[in-house]
Enzyme design. Structure first.
Site, short mmCIF file in Angstrom:
data_model
loop_
_atom_site.label_atom_id
_atom_site.label_comp_id
_atom_site.label_asym_id
_atom_site.label_seq_id
_atom_site.Cartn_x
_atom_site.Cartn_y
_atom_site.Cartn_z
CB ILE A 19 -3.83 -50.13 67.33
CG1 ILE A 19 -3.58 -49.63 68.76
CG2 ILE A 19 -4.32 -51.57 67.36
CD1 ILE A 19 -4.85 -49.51 69.61
CE1 TYR A 154 -12.86 -44.03 69.91
CE2 TYR A 154 -12.94 -44.13 72.31
CZ TYR A 154 -12.41 -44.55 71.11
OH TYR A 154 -11.42 -45.51 71.09
#
Length: 265
Positions: A19, A154
């Site tokens: 990304i 996460y």
């Protein structure tokens, strides 16, 4: 919509692939001067060439520094003392059973995923506010809202980014600086492709087909029914960094393919 970022500098952390690299290309395509970042000099140089291949003639440079600690962030700030756009993209992920996640792993995820953005925002945001224009974007995740049972550490860091970006948006209120989070869903980055390799081999299918299978089985609420491409996520990022996004601040901008089963953003 024509997005013109000519004359603006954009610093994109963790942008040697995925990304981050797609966003760097998108920002360069909009005319911004782009600074890419990664830990490895060779990968940074490869990323620079990739941006130049995608946007010939663009103004792109790179800094090879590990931002997973305070010293690395200080080094980057010394190398790039000012920026108009800060894209806090750097992040690590990986499934691990909660009872096997030791303190060191928790600390690593927090330092890389959260504190890198804290430190850089603390350094660059005041000057943006003084100048009366700036964009700060944090790359969060749909996992900030749908905490994965196999990646709690996460998900925790991605939720923290929502709080951070919302608070900073309030801090910058009325200055011409906007702060937002972008929440991708499953995305076909290099890391995800690597994660899908074993699944694809076991099922005798392509990685793309394995990606669709993963979304349908693990993210059944997805409206898209497949992983997004990195370019699709980058489109949202470039918009959030644009002059046209001047009334968008404090937002959690979802580009998750509808995984988060809510009609409220």
């Amino acid at each position: 919509m024509f997005i013109d970022l000519s004359g603006k500098t954009a610093l994109v952390t963790g942008s040697t692939g995925g990304i981050g690299l797609a966003a760097a290309k998108g920002l360069a395509g909009a005319g911004a001067r782009v600074v890419v970042n990664g830990r490895d000099t060779e990968r940074v140089e490869t990323a620079i060439r990739a941006v130049l291949d995608a946007v010939p003639g663009s103004d792109v440079s790179g800094v090879a520094i590990d931002l997973g600690n305070a010293g690395g962030c200080d080094s980057l700030i010394g190398a790039v003392p000012e920026t108009d756009i800060l894209l806090n993209n750097l992040g690590i992920f990986g499934p691990k059973p909660f009872f096997e996640i030791d303190d060191a792993t928790w600390e690593t995820f927090f330092q890389v995923n959260v504190m890198s953005g804290v430190r850089l925002s603390r350094a660059y945001l005041p000057r943006m506010m003084e100048k009366g224009w700036g964009r700060v974007v944090f790359i969060s995740s749909e996992s900030a809202l749908n905490i994965p049972a196999d990646m709690i550490h996460y998900g925790f860091t991605k939720t923290a980014l929502l709080s951070l970006s919302r608070g900073l948006a309030k801090l910058a209120a009325g200055t011409g600086v906007t702060v937002n989070s972008v929440l991708p869903g499953p995305t076909m980055s290099e890391g995800v492709k690597e994660m899908l390799k074993e699944m694809a081999a076991d099922e005798g299918v392509s990685i793309e087909e394995a990606g669709e299978s993963f979304v349908k089985s693990q993210r059944p609420s997805s409206v898209l029914g497949r992983p997004a491409t990195v370019e699709e996520v980058a489109n949202m990022i470039v918009y959030a960094c644009s002059k046209q996004a001047s009334a968008t601040s404090g937002g959690a901008l979802r580009v998750d393919g509808g995984v988060v089963d809510s009609i409220v953003p």
